[in-house]
Write a protein that holds these residues in place. Structure first.
Motif, PDB file in Angstrom:
ATOM      1  N   ARG A 252      -2.614   0.796  -2.439  1.00  0.00           N
ATOM      2  CA  ARG A 252      -2.177  -0.593  -2.398  1.00  0.00           C
ATOM      3  C   ARG A 252      -2.193  -1.183  -3.802  1.00  0.00           C
ATOM      4  N   ASP A 262       2.065  -6.531  -3.010  1.00  0.00           N
ATOM      5  CA  ASP A 262       1.626  -6.334  -1.631  1.00  0.00           C
ATOM      6  C   ASP A 262       2.230  -5.084  -1.008  1.00  0.00           C
ATOM      7  N   GLU A 263       2.739  -4.174  -1.851  1.00  0.00           N
ATOM      8  CA  GLU A 263       3.319  -2.949  -1.314  1.00  0.00           C
ATOM      9  C   GLU A 263       2.223  -1.924  -1.025  1.00  0.00           C
ATOM     10  N   GLU A 302       3.450  -4.353   5.606  1.00  0.00           N
ATOM     11  CA  GLU A 302       2.755  -4.148   4.344  1.00  0.00           C
ATOM     12  C   GLU A 302       3.756  -4.343   3.221  1.00  0.00           C
ATOM     13  N   GLY A 303       3.757  -5.550   2.626  1.00  0.00           N
ATOM     14  CA  GLY A 303       4.778  -5.866   1.647  1.00  0.00           C
ATOM     15  C   GLY A 303       6.122  -5.995   2.340  1.00  0.00           C
ATOM     16  N   GLU A 368      -3.759  -8.380   9.648  1.00  0.00           N
ATOM     17  CA  GLU A 368      -2.876  -9.533   9.785  1.00  0.00           C
ATOM     18  C   GLU A 368      -2.827 -10.031  11.227  1.00  0.00           C
TER      19      GLU A 368
END
Length: 454
Positions: A252, A262-263, A302-303, A368
């Motif tokens: 990350r 945020d990738e 994720e991203g 999340e």
């Protein structure tokens, strides 16, 4: 100067965040770290007027600034390039942190090998292992190349000498805590030494246009060891996560001045080293012939990358004596407790006298709120011992009143689920158009969702 007979009060400074205080305190008021306030001597004298001096380069209109030296160069490892925002930028300084044995050295050795084969000399300096040990690892993963240089040093002056001799396009230092500078006081691996080494290497990297990767240790709670100012010195901070008993590794970007921060990149570690996994959704979803109670699939984002992940729950009769157990793995325990209470109160599912266990599949960590609805459905399914229909995916945030809220990127999430073969999606109201081949079931609250399924 202070009047005669008046003693100037010493200044104290936090070694983690740089917070200044007139007196010593046990805990830094700024970053909340314990034992980091140290005496730094008397306060500095008032600032004096500074005359104009020579400049390194004249100021030019922003549209005329040359971009060639700031463009990312791909490493050839797709998942790593995704995290970095396209590749390695010349002159950039990266900090890669992770637990011991997670695979940082193996991945970076492969990165150095790819860079050496494509862009010229690459230098790996190991302060933790001997050159022979690194050579054996390189031979095992097939990372031998004439342009890949290796040295084992723990002195900063020796590292800089190797840089002058090899003139590499990439420097990998494993790790920054093992290298010391004789010109700076402090214990090896301490805040002062780590800051001095990182500052010196950053200056060299910027002046030579040399990409530098620093490997950092982590503390027990997962934070990067050493001063927090180390993260501010570098351009990119990358976290390398993974469980020891699992082959999955997640990379990350926690900070990135050249791309999105945020990738996520997915890797699988094996006998041939660390290998990228372009389509990682199958790693986080169980493959079974028939549906079982207490399991629901959601889509995390994720991203810009949607990933399918399975949430599992087990509700069993309490063993008796004391409060019922609540165990969580791979999920946020506070979020699970909240969803558990909403399911019991708003969904009218009796859980007060039962043990509830919740976990994610494949070692992935889901934090999340988009997974709230899937978690609630899996808990209710486990409590009622009724499996959810095959091909069902759930995306939505659960509120304390039981309502289902929309989350960001719903369209991308549902498109990925449809690509993976899922036919039905439980979503909040006004979730947008359904992807081709998928039917959307809009549920305003948990009661409506439970009535449709059970």
């Amino acid at each position: 100067m202070p009047p005669a007979g008046v003693r100037s009060r010493p200044a104290h400074r936090c070694t983690e965040c740089g917070y200044a205080s007139a007196k010593w305190v046990g805990r830094c008021p700024e970053c909340q770290a314990w034992g980091t306030i140290q005496e730094a001597g008397a306060p500095a004298s008032p600032l004096r007027a500074v005359a104009a001096g020579p400049v390194t380069a004249p100021a030019v209109p922003i549209a005329q600034v040359e971009l060639a030296t700031a463009r990312a160069v791909p490493t050839g490892i797709t998942e790593f390039d995704r995290v970095l925002g396209g590749g390695l930028v010349p002159g950039a300084v990266l900090l890669v942190a992770g637990e011991p044995g997670v695979g940082k050295s193996t991945l970076l050795l492969e990165v150095a090998h790819r860079v050496a084969a494509a862009n010229g000399p690459a230098l790996v300096v190991s302060g933790e292992e001997s050159a022979a040990q690194v050579r054996l690892r390189a031979e095992r993963i097939g990372a031998l190349h004439d342009q890949l240089y290796l040295a084992a040093e723990t002195e900063l002056s020796a590292v800089l000498a190797h840089v002058e001799d090899v003139a590499p396009s990439l420097l990998v230092l494993d790790s920054v805590q093992t290298v010391r500078s004789p010109a700076v006081e402090g214990t090896d691996g301490g805040a002062t030494q780590v800051r001095a080494v990182a500052s010196a290497l950053t200056a060299v990297a910027k002046s030579r246009g040399m990409t530098t990767i620093l490997v950092g240790h982590v503390t027990k709670d997962g934070a990067i060891a050493g001063p927090r100012t180390l993260e501010h010195l570098v351009d990119v901070v990358v976290s390398f996560d993974g469980e020891r008993h699992s082959t999955l590794r997640l990379v990350r970007a926690m900070k990135n001045r050249f791309g999105p921060a945020d990738e996520i990149g997915c890797f699988e570690i094996g006998d041939r080293g660390v290998v990228g996994v372009p389509d990682a959704s199958h790693l986080f979803v169980s493959r079974r012939s028939a549906p079982v109670p207490g399991s629901c699939v959601t889509v995390t984002l994720e991203g810009s990358r949607p990933l399918l992940a399975e949430v599992q729950a087990l509700v069993a009769a309490s063993s008796g004596g004391g409060s019922p157990r609540r165990a969580v793995s791979g999920l946020d325990s506070q979020r699970v407790a909240m969803v558990n209470a909403v399911v019991e109160r708003r969904g009218r599912v009796k859980l007060a006298d039962a043990d509830v266990f919740a976990a994610s599949v494949g070692g992935v960590r889901i934090a999340e709120p988009a997974a709230d609805l899937a978690l609630a459905l899996s808990i209710a399914s486990a409590a009622k011992d009724v499996p959810l229909p095959r091909g069902l995916v759930a995306v939505g945030e659960v509120g304390l009143s039981g309502e289902i809220r929309r989350v960001g990127g719903t369209g991308r999430r549902l498109a990925e689920a449809a690509r993976q073969g899922y036919k039905v999606a439980f979503v909040p109201e006004d979730a947008g158009p359904a992807p081709k081949g998928m039917r959307l079931v809009e549920v305003p609250d948990l009661g409506a969702a439970f009535s449709r399924l059970f």
